[in-house]
Structure formats: structure tokens, C-alpha cells
Design a protein around this motif. Structure first.
Motif, PDB file in Angstrom:
ATOM      1  N   SER A  55       0.735  -1.300  -0.077  1.00 55.09           N
ATOM      2  CA  SER A  55       0.159  -0.043   0.043  1.00 55.09           C
ATOM      3  C   SER A  55       0.793   1.473  -0.011  1.00 55.09           C
ATOM      4  CB  SER A  55      -1.106   0.254   1.179  1.00 55.09           C
ATOM      5  OG  SER A  55      -1.981  -0.952   1.076  1.00 55.09           O
ATOM      6  N   THR A  57       1.973   4.787  -1.321  1.00 50.42           N
ATOM      7  CA  THR A  57       1.580   5.673  -2.037  1.00 50.42           C
ATOM      8  C   THR A  57       2.146   6.831  -2.709  1.00 50.42           C
ATOM      9  OG1 THR A  57       1.035   7.070   0.127  1.00 50.42           O
ATOM     10  CG2 THR A  57      -0.651   5.479  -0.568  1.00 50.42           C
ATOM     11  N   THR A  68      -5.518  12.076  -0.050  1.00 48.77           N
ATOM     12  CA  THR A  68      -5.261  10.967   0.617  1.00 48.77           C
ATOM     13  C   THR A  68      -6.002   9.698  -0.120  1.00 48.77           C
ATOM     14  OG1 THR A  68      -4.870  11.851   2.932  1.00 48.77           O
ATOM     15  CG2 THR A  68      -5.080   9.379   2.594  1.00 48.77           C
ATOM     16  N   SER A  70      -6.721   5.381  -0.423  1.00 52.04           N
ATOM     17  CA  SER A  70      -6.430   4.568   0.337  1.00 52.04           C
ATOM     18  C   SER A  70      -7.322   3.303  -0.143  1.00 52.04           C
ATOM     19  CB  SER A  70      -7.407   4.696   1.841  1.00 52.04           C
ATOM     20  OG  SER A  70      -8.827   5.135   1.546  1.00 52.04           O
ATOM     21  N   ASP A  72      -9.532  -0.375   0.337  1.00 46.06           N
ATOM     22  CA  ASP A  72     -10.181  -1.191   1.475  1.00 46.06           C
ATOM     23  C   ASP A  72     -10.469  -2.510   0.681  1.00 46.06           C
ATOM     24  OD1 ASP A  72     -11.896  -2.727   3.014  1.00 46.06           O
ATOM     25  OD2 ASP A  72     -13.164  -0.953   3.634  1.00 46.06           O
TER      26      ASP A  72
END
Length: 125
Positions: A55, A57, A68, A70, A72
Motif C-alpha cells: 500500500s 502511495t 489521501t 486508500s 479497502d
């Protein structure tokens, strides 16, 4: 994989929005995932990317500290939290997926093989 972006809208300068990209057909754990945007009369540009593994970034300089990205994996979705929005953030935002994107290609739309339809973000001054 099919990608469905949502969450766009009209917001005032300084406001926030959260975009979501729901994937179907394949799990996003297979992909590096990115958000791009395209403003009227401008080329499509990457906003942020999140790696499949670890993960990690990456962000465009223009959004660092404000956006941001993200993921899931349980929901098979990727989000983009956008804070301190500016009029220059106005664009159609797209989510995209790619496999094994090398570092030098992170910023290139050609490295992403799957695209969702866009969602419009308008920031009023």
C-alpha cells in the motif's frame, strides 16, 4: 475488472469530498490503483496511486498534503479523500487499475489498463 467511481459534486473552496471507486469482476488486490483527473482543455493527469503490495502511495505535487488515497480490500474499493479543495482541483476524476506498474510508469495513464467512468468535482471560488 469493472470500476465505478462515485462521490463527485459541487463544493466550495476549502471544502472536502471523498471519492470512492468500487471494483467488480476481480479483486483489487491484483492491481495497483490510481486516481486521475482531467480538467476542461487539459490533459489527463495522475492525482494519486496506491500499490497492490504494501500500500505504498504516490501523489502529484499539486495535491500532496491535501489528498489521501486508500484501499479497502475487504470492500474491494479505493477511496480518495480530498481536503482543502481549490478551484484548480475542478475536473472529472477517474479511477484506474494496472498490473505491476514500474516506478517510471506510475505517472503515465498508459500503464493503467482498466478505467472507470469519471465523476465530476467542481470547486467554486
Amino acid at each position: 475488472v469493472q470500476l465505478q467511481a462515485s462521490g463527485g459534486g459541487l463544493v466550495q473552496t476549502g471544502g472536502s469530498l471523498r471519492l470512492s471507486c468500487a471494483a467488480s469482476g476481480r479483486t483489487i488486490t491484483t492491481f495497483d490503483m490510481g486516481w486521475f483527473r482531467q480538467a476542461p482543455g487539459k490533459e489527463r493527469e495522475i492525482v494519486a496511486m496506491i500499490r497492490r503490495v504494501g500500500s505504498r502511495t504516490y501523489y502529484a505535487d499539486s495535491v500532496k498534503g491535501r489528498f489521501t488515497i486508500s484501499r479497502d480490500n475487504a470492500k474491494n474499493a479505493v477511496g480518495l479523500q480530498m481536503n482543502s479543495l481549490k478551484p484548480e482541483d475542478t475536473a472529472v476524476y477517474y479511477c484506474a487499475a494496472g498490473v505491476g506498474i514500474i516506478m517510471s510508469s506510475v505517472w503515465s495513464s498508459d500503464a493503467y489498463h482498466y478505467w472507470g467512468q469519471g465523476t465530476l468535482v467542481t470547486v467554486s471560488s
